[in-house]
Design a protein around this motif. Structure first.
Motif, mmCIF file in Angstrom:
data_model
loop_
_atom_site.group_PDB
_atom_site.id
_atom_site.type_symbol
_atom_site.label_atom_id
_atom_site.label_comp_id
_atom_site.label_asym_id
_atom_site.label_seq_id
_atom_site.Cartn_x
_atom_site.Cartn_y
_atom_site.Cartn_z
ATOM 1 N N ILE A 77 8.843 2.846 -5.483
ATOM 2 C CA ILE A 77 9.494 2.955 -4.172
ATOM 3 C C ILE A 77 9.046 4.237 -3.473
ATOM 4 C CG2 ILE A 77 11.729 3.342 -3.054
ATOM 5 C CD1 ILE A 77 12.887 1.337 -5.140
ATOM 6 N N LEU A 78 8.960 5.322 -4.220
ATOM 7 C CA LEU A 78 8.490 6.586 -3.646
ATOM 8 C C LEU A 78 7.029 6.468 -3.200
ATOM 9 C CD1 LEU A 78 10.021 9.076 -6.224
ATOM 10 C CD2 LEU A 78 10.903 8.533 -3.953
ATOM 11 N N ARG A 79 6.241 5.737 -3.935
ATOM 12 C CA ARG A 79 4.822 5.565 -3.609
ATOM 13 C C ARG A 79 4.634 4.856 -2.274
ATOM 14 N NH1 ARG A 79 1.484 1.549 -3.624
ATOM 15 N NH2 ARG A 79 2.805 0.108 -4.770
ATOM 16 N N ILE A 80 5.462 3.861 -1.992
ATOM 17 C CA ILE A 80 5.292 3.088 -0.756
ATOM 18 C C ILE A 80 5.976 3.741 0.446
ATOM 19 C CG2 ILE A 80 4.947 0.936 -2.018
ATOM 20 C CD1 ILE A 80 7.821 0.136 -1.231
ATOM 21 N N ALA A 81 6.703 4.830 0.202
ATOM 22 C CA ALA A 81 7.374 5.549 1.290
ATOM 23 C C ALA A 81 6.431 6.566 1.926
ATOM 24 C CB ALA A 81 8.604 6.269 0.747
ATOM 25 N N LYS A 82 6.557 6.710 3.243
ATOM 26 C CA LYS A 82 5.809 7.761 3.939
ATOM 27 C C LYS A 82 6.383 9.118 3.529
ATOM 28 C CE LYS A 82 4.405 5.132 7.992
ATOM 29 N NZ LYS A 82 4.544 4.995 9.460
ATOM 30 N N PRO A 83 5.618 10.197 3.681
ATOM 31 C CA PRO A 83 6.097 11.521 3.254
ATOM 32 C C PRO A 83 7.411 11.970 3.905
ATOM 33 C CG PRO A 83 3.744 11.584 3.666
ATOM 34 C CD PRO A 83 4.222 10.223 4.109
ATOM 35 N N ASP A 84 7.699 11.503 5.106
ATOM 36 C CA ASP A 84 8.947 11.888 5.781
ATOM 37 C C ASP A 84 9.971 10.748 5.780
ATOM 38 O OD1 ASP A 84 7.514 10.268 7.489
ATOM 39 O OD2 ASP A 84 7.964 11.433 9.289
ATOM 40 N N ALA A 85 9.871 9.853 4.813
ATOM 41 C CA ALA A 85 10.752 8.671 4.755
ATOM 42 C C ALA A 85 12.200 9.060 4.488
ATOM 43 C CB ALA A 85 10.269 7.720 3.664
ATOM 44 N N ARG A 86 13.078 8.199 4.961
ATOM 45 C CA ARG A 86 14.518 8.326 4.698
ATOM 46 C C ARG A 86 14.892 7.208 3.738
ATOM 47 N NH1 ARG A 86 19.327 10.916 6.625
ATOM 48 N NH2 ARG A 86 17.833 12.594 6.773
ATOM 49 N N PHE A 87 15.714 7.543 2.741
ATOM 50 C CA PHE A 87 16.115 6.599 1.700
ATOM 51 C C PHE A 87 17.599 6.304 1.779
ATOM 52 C CE2 PHE A 87 12.330 8.648 0.246
ATOM 53 C CZ PHE A 87 11.635 7.662 -0.424
ATOM 54 N N PHE A 88 17.945 5.042 1.592
ATOM 55 C CA PHE A 88 19.326 4.588 1.449
ATOM 56 C C PHE A 88 19.360 3.796 0.146
ATOM 57 C CE2 PHE A 88 18.502 5.135 5.911
ATOM 58 C CZ PHE A 88 19.622 5.812 6.366
ATOM 59 N N PRO A 93 0.809 -1.224 0.000
ATOM 60 C CA PRO A 93 0.000 0.000 0.000
ATOM 61 C C PRO A 93 0.843 1.276 0.000
ATOM 62 C CG PRO A 93 -0.402 -1.325 1.985
ATOM 63 C CD PRO A 93 0.627 -2.029 1.178
ATOM 64 N N ASP A 94 0.246 2.375 -0.408
ATOM 65 C CA ASP A 94 0.907 3.681 -0.413
ATOM 66 C C ASP A 94 1.309 4.089 1.008
ATOM 67 O OD1 ASP A 94 0.087 3.610 -3.037
ATOM 68 O OD2 ASP A 94 -1.227 5.358 -2.905
ATOM 69 N N ASN A 95 2.365 4.895 1.100
ATOM 70 C CA ASN A 95 2.789 5.540 2.353
ATOM 71 C C ASN A 95 2.961 4.564 3.512
ATOM 72 O OD1 ASN A 95 2.547 8.107 1.051
ATOM 73 N ND2 ASN A 95 0.342 7.992 1.399
ATOM 74 N N LYS A 96 3.634 3.464 3.284
ATOM 75 C CA LYS A 96 3.745 2.418 4.300
ATOM 76 C C LYS A 96 5.036 2.494 5.117
ATOM 77 C CE LYS A 96 3.190 -2.408 5.194
ATOM 78 N NZ LYS A 96 2.270 -2.528 6.286
ATOM 79 N N PHE A 97 6.174 2.889 4.499
ATOM 80 C CA PHE A 97 7.462 2.712 5.164
ATOM 81 C C PHE A 97 8.159 4.022 5.520
ATOM 82 C CE2 PHE A 97 6.909 -1.207 2.655
ATOM 83 C CZ PHE A 97 6.876 -2.104 3.713
#
Length: 179
Positions: free
Chosen positions: A61-72, A35-39
């Motif tokens: 990947i951006l879709r499943i990330a929460k708005p304040d997500a951190r990416f590595f 789902p959207d905004n999960k991680f």
């Protein structure tokens, strides 16, 4: 294999090609079944070079990330001195696909340079940090003496990777936030 390094209060979900999988999908055939905004944290390490449509995958990947997500995020530099040397002597590395081949195995479909990798990730995330790293498989496998010598060699090359990444970086690691 990353899960064992995480604290107990962190819940890890894998979408790994090998090993632990909580979700199973072919990244070349979106959508990712999440789902959207999960991680809160997204790790995508040495994966996108295996995909036919990396822009589609990163958008998922951006879709499943929460708005304040951190990416590595990381990708290999296919133009480091080792790959260049192999090319000059007419030898392919283990992940390079033969020319004109139909992609049927997990080789490197994408062969980006350092600047290509940075530009690609910068298109999608607000990059906070870029690390240029060198590591060889020889420092992990083999006899203790071979590991020791490879470790010394690796530390020298790793220090050069920060000075001249396009020649000496084996992998580019980008850390950032959602734009």
């Amino acid at each position: 294999y990353l899960e064992k390094f995480l604290p107990d209060n962190v819940k890890y979900h894998g979408l790994d090609f090998d090993g632990h999988q909580d979700y199973s999908c072919d990244l070349n055939k979106p959508p990712i079944p999440i789902p959207d905004n999960k991680f809160d944290i997204i790790l995508c390490l040495e994966t996108l070079e295996h995909t036919i449509y990396p822009h589609r995958v990163i958008k998922e990947i951006l879709r499943i990330a929460k708005p304040d997500a951190r990416f590595f995020l990381s990708m290999p530099n296919e133009y480091n001195f080792y790959c260049r040397f192999n090319f000059l002597i007419g030898r392919k590395t283990s992940v390079q696909l033969p020319p004109f081949a139909v992609v049927e195995r997990a080789g490197h479909v994408q062969t980006p340079r350092v600047q290509d990798i940075v530009n690609f990730f910068s298109t999608y995330i607000d990059v906070k940090e870029i690390e240029y790293r060198w590591h060889s498989r020889s420092s992990v496998h083999g006899s203790p003496f071979k590991k020791f010598l490879s470790g010394i060699f690796d530390s020298i090359i790793d220090s050069l990777a920060n000075i001249y990444p396009s020649m000496f970086a084996r992998v580019v690691v980008v850390t950032g936030d959602l734009r």
